[in-house]
Each structure stands twice: as C-alpha cells, then as structure tokens.
Design an enzyme around this catalytic site. Structure first.
Site, PDB file in Angstrom:
ATOM      1  N   ARG A 145       0.838  -1.214   0.000  1.00  0.00           N
ATOM      2  CA  ARG A 145       0.000   0.000   0.000  1.00  0.00           C
ATOM      3  C   ARG A 145       0.869   1.258   0.000  1.00  0.00           C
ATOM      4  O   ARG A 145       0.583   2.231   0.705  1.00  0.00           O
ATOM      5  CB  ARG A 145      -0.955   0.038   1.200  1.00  0.00           C
ATOM      6  CG  ARG A 145      -1.843  -1.161   1.352  1.00  0.00           C
ATOM      7  CD  ARG A 145      -2.930  -1.243   0.290  1.00  0.00           C
ATOM      8  NE  ARG A 145      -3.863  -2.294   0.621  1.00  0.00           N
ATOM      9  CZ  ARG A 145      -3.771  -3.540   0.156  1.00  0.00           C
ATOM     10  NH1 ARG A 145      -2.805  -3.888  -0.669  1.00  0.00           N
ATOM     11  NH2 ARG A 145      -4.671  -4.439   0.505  1.00  0.00           N
ATOM     12  N   SER A 147     -10.330   0.722   4.124  1.00  0.00           N
ATOM     13  CA  SER A 147      -9.480   0.501   5.294  1.00  0.00           C
ATOM     14  C   SER A 147      -8.804   1.814   5.685  1.00  0.00           C
ATOM     15  O   SER A 147      -8.147   2.427   4.845  1.00  0.00           O
ATOM     16  CB  SER A 147      -8.388  -0.512   4.980  1.00  0.00           C
ATOM     17  OG  SER A 147      -8.960  -1.684   4.482  1.00  0.00           O
ATOM     18  N   GLU A 159      -3.686   4.406   6.102  1.00  0.00           N
ATOM     19  CA  GLU A 159      -3.548   4.132   4.672  1.00  0.00           C
ATOM     20  C   GLU A 159      -4.138   5.312   3.886  1.00  0.00           C
ATOM     21  O   GLU A 159      -3.682   5.654   2.802  1.00  0.00           O
ATOM     22  CB  GLU A 159      -4.325   2.844   4.358  1.00  0.00           C
ATOM     23  CG  GLU A 159      -4.281   2.461   2.908  1.00  0.00           C
ATOM     24  CD  GLU A 159      -5.116   1.221   2.622  1.00  0.00           C
ATOM     25  OE1 GLU A 159      -4.867   0.157   3.213  1.00  0.00           O
ATOM     26  OE2 GLU A 159      -6.034   1.347   1.800  1.00  0.00           O
TER      27      GLU A 159
END
Ligand code: FAD
Ligand code: NAP
Length: 338
Positions: free
Chosen positions: A164, A238, A334
């Site tokens: 990520r 998320s 994130e």
C-alpha cells in the site's frame, strides 16, 4: 474549462466531508491539464490532485487548487499470442478497466474488481486485494511534475512500490500528476485463487472450470456482502494499513494473544491484521457522535452523519493510541490525510 471558487468537495470524497476548495477545476483531457498548469495565476498555488476521493480525508478547507482528473481512454498498445499491454488514462474508473480486461479475457486484475476510484490513483498506494497487487501487472506510468511542468515516465522500479505504498506517497507526494498507466496482462488463462476468502466458495473439483468472469462475480459478491457502501455511510475503505513486525515481536505477541492473526511475509517480517488489533481492543462497532468503526469491518471508519474531517481524524488518533497502549504497535493510516 471552468474554474470554480470556494467550491464544496462534499460530493468529491467518499467520506462525504464538507470542506471547500479555494479553486477547483475538472480536467477532461491532457491538453486541459497542460493549460491549467501553465496558467500564471496558479504558478505558485498549492495543487491537490483528486481522482474518485475514495482514499482521502480532508481535515480543513483546501487553500489552493484542486484538480479533479476526468481524462478518459483505454487502449491496447501492443500484443502477442501471450500478453497484451493496455494503456488507460488516469481519469478512467479503475473498475471500468477491470471490466474491459475481463470482457476481453486479459488475465491479471480480476481480483481487483470493484476497488473504487480511478486508474491514476491506483499506483499511489499500489492497490491490492485478494492476493493481487497493482505491481504484479504494472509496466509504467506517465505524468507531469507539478512545479516544472516536465513530463516523466516511471517504470516499475522507479515507482518503489511497497505494501500500500509507492514513491508518490513519500518523496513525490503532492509533486506529481499521473496521466496514464500501462499494464501487462496475460492472454493465457491464469487465475489467482489462493486467497483464503475464496476457498469456501470454490469446490476443489470446480477450480479447473473457473473462468475470469467467475472470479469477477465472486469478488463482487464477497465485497458487496462485507464492505459498507460509501453512498450509504461515508468511508474510505481501510483506514489503517496492516502493520509489519519482526519475527521476535510477533512471537512475543503470540505468547500473550494465542489467537493473533498474522501472516509471514517474504522479507522475514510478519503482517499483523490491523482489523484484529482494533477488534481485540473492543473498538469494533464503537461510535462517538457521528464517527464510528463499522460493525462488520474493524478497519473501516465511518462518517454516520455530518462529521468533519478533523472529528474523523481525532477518532482515528484515539484508535491508534488504544492499539499502541495494548500492543505497543503503531497503526499507520492508509488514507491520505490533508
Ligand atoms: P483519491 O482518493 O482521489 O486520491 C488518493 C490519493 O492519490 C491522493 O493523495 C491524491 O492526491 C492522489 N491522486 C489521485 N489521482 C492522482 C493522479 N492522477 N496523479 C497523482 N496523484 C493522484 N484500496 C485498495 O488498495 N484495495 C481495496 O480493496 C480497496 N477497497 C476499498 C473499498 C472502499 C469501500 C473504499 C471507499 C476504498 C477502498 N480502497 C481500496 C481505497 C481506494 O479505493 C484506493 O486507494 C483507490 O486507488 C483510490 O482512488 P481514488 O481515485 O479515489 O483516489
Ligand atoms: P479478509 O479477507 O477478511 O482478510 C483480513 C486481512 O488479512 C486482510 O487485511 C488481508 O491482508 C489479510 N490476509 C488474508 N489472507 C491473507 C493471506 N493469505 N496472506 C496475507 N494476508 C492475508 O479481508 P477483507 O477486509 O475482507 O478484505 C478483502 C481484501 O480486500 C483484502 O485483500 C483487503 O486488503 C482488500 N480491501 C482493501 C480495502 C482498502 O481500503 N485498502 C478495503 C476493503 C478491502 P491484505 O489487506 O494485505 O490483503
């Protein structure tokens, strides 16, 4: 191209946060991008690039120019019997590109079905799901340095993809505008069905018969049953990444928490499920005013009403601090916070 002033971004971010951009422009072509970047009035103005707004948290009004990328185009630029190179413009919806590839039986991104947002944002965090990441099929991208207007091409190595993560989230954050992405896909049947969540849906004797369309349908089905729809409750998927810890730290955590959910990585580190950490702190489903953690997905922070970006951020910081106290682990967001 119309330049809007003091323009609300509420409809342009999936958290549904109501902040204003000092200037806002939607660009439909690369010529419009060039024209905008060459305007004298915006020369020294801060610029924020916006795709679908599905991985962004605005905590205040934007003092600068928001450039909403809506360029279109998906083209096959090279092919042989085995592989195909597909080039897509940054403003294409990521899932439209997946749909194009599945329809043409170009194998490689079907597991990334229904990830919200645009093609241009996909390399920013090296999007991933169900055992596949963008970098598995990535060839190169084109873009423009925001300050100098210089055009640049980045191959896979230069993008420094990680979990990520990419160079565009660190050294080149707010400095580079991605215009096009090129992917290499397989024309030979090759499906990745290893992900645990697939297993209960695929019988062993069905695996050989599974088609690329079956994978897309299965991912759709699983995602729609588990993930909150941002149109119903504002969210950005998320909120945190799964933390990576050393073998030693993982072992000592496992001694204290035998049910710890973890995965061994190639680099000898261990990925700990951030959702498990949050759930273990008793925070799943917790709500404070208009902000909360989704009752089915501990990693998803939800805007239940008209929460501001700073309320959402302060809720997220409380989650981080609770997890830190209990596990001595730092959760890293994130989501891109502005
Ligand atoms: P935005 O939110 O608009 O932007 C994200 C960042 O990229 C910002 O910093 C922005 O400035 C920058 N950016 C955007 N476009 C460009 C460009 N053209 N050039 C330069 N910089 C740019 N992510 C996953 O990896 N896997 C998932 O399975 C997944 N599932 C999700 C499910 C839900 C319900 C939601 C809401 C989100 C999910 N996400 C997932 C996160 C998100 O969809 C991805 O990160 C997606 O790539 C973001 O695209 P976007 O166009 O909305 O980016
Ligand atoms: P899940 O399948 O319940 O799995 C929970 C977590 O365990 C995931 O974060 C996943 O890591 C990890 N995991 C599961 N099997 C693994 C394996 N074999 N090896 C390594 N790690 C494994 O997750 P979910 O919440 O329903 O999401 C399904 C997929 O969609 C996941 O890949 C997830 O990343 C992706 N997704 C991402 C977002 C986002 O905003 N980034 C939102 C929704 C869903 P990974 O996350 O590394 O896969």
């Amino acid at each position: 191209m119309e330049i809007k002033k003091n323009y609300s971004l509420k409809e342009y971010n999936t958290f549904g946060v109501n902040v204003k951009a000092q200037y806002f422009a939607e660009v439909l072509s690369e010529n419009e991008i060039d024209e905008l970047l060459h305007r004298e009035e915006f020369r020294n103005v801060k610029k924020i690039i916006l795709g679908g707004g599905s991985n962004i948290l605005f905590t205040r009004d934007v003092d600068g120019l928001v450039i909403k990328i809506s360029t279109k185009g998906i083209n096959v630029i090279e092919e042989n019997d085995e592989t195909v190179l597909v080039e897509a413009s940054a403003g294409e919806q990521w899932d439209d590109l997946v749909s194009f590839c599945v329809q043409n039986k170009y194998y490689g991104i079907e597991n990334l079905t229904l990830i919200p947002g645009t093609v241009g944002a996909a390399p920013i965090q090296n999007i991933g799901a169900y055992g596949v990441e963008l970098h598995d099929v990535f060839v190169s991208l084109d873009g423009i340095m925001l300050e100098s207007g210089e055009r640049k091409m980045f191959d896979k190595e230069k993008c420094r993809f990680g979990y990520r993560d990419s160079i565009f989230k660190s050294k080149l954050r707010e400095k580079f505008l991605i215009t096009k992405v090129v992917l290499k896909l397989s024309k030979q049947k090759h499906l990745n069905l290893n992900y645990r969540a697939f297993h209960k849906y695929i019988k062993k004797n069905d695996i050989a018969k599974f088609t690329i369309e079956n994978v897309r349908d299965l991912v759709k089905k699983i995602r729609m049953s588990k993930l909150p729809n941002p149109k119903e409750f504002g969210n950005a998927g998320s909120f945190f990444k799964n933390p990576e810890v050393s073998g030693e730290q993982c072992y000592s955590l496992q001694k204290r928490f035998p049910d710890l959910v973890n995965f061994k990585l190639d680099n000898d580190k261990y990925k700990i499920s951030a959702g498990w950490l949050i759930e273990k702190c008793g925070l799943k489903g917790k709500r404070e005013g208009n902000v909360g953690i989704h009752k089915l997905q501990a990693l998803v922070i939800v805007n239940y009403g008209d929460a501001s970006g700073s309320e959402i951020l302060s809720f997220a910081e409380n989650v981080q601090s609770t997890v830190r106290k209990k596990f001595d682990i730092e959760l890293i967001p994130e989501v891109n916070i502005y």
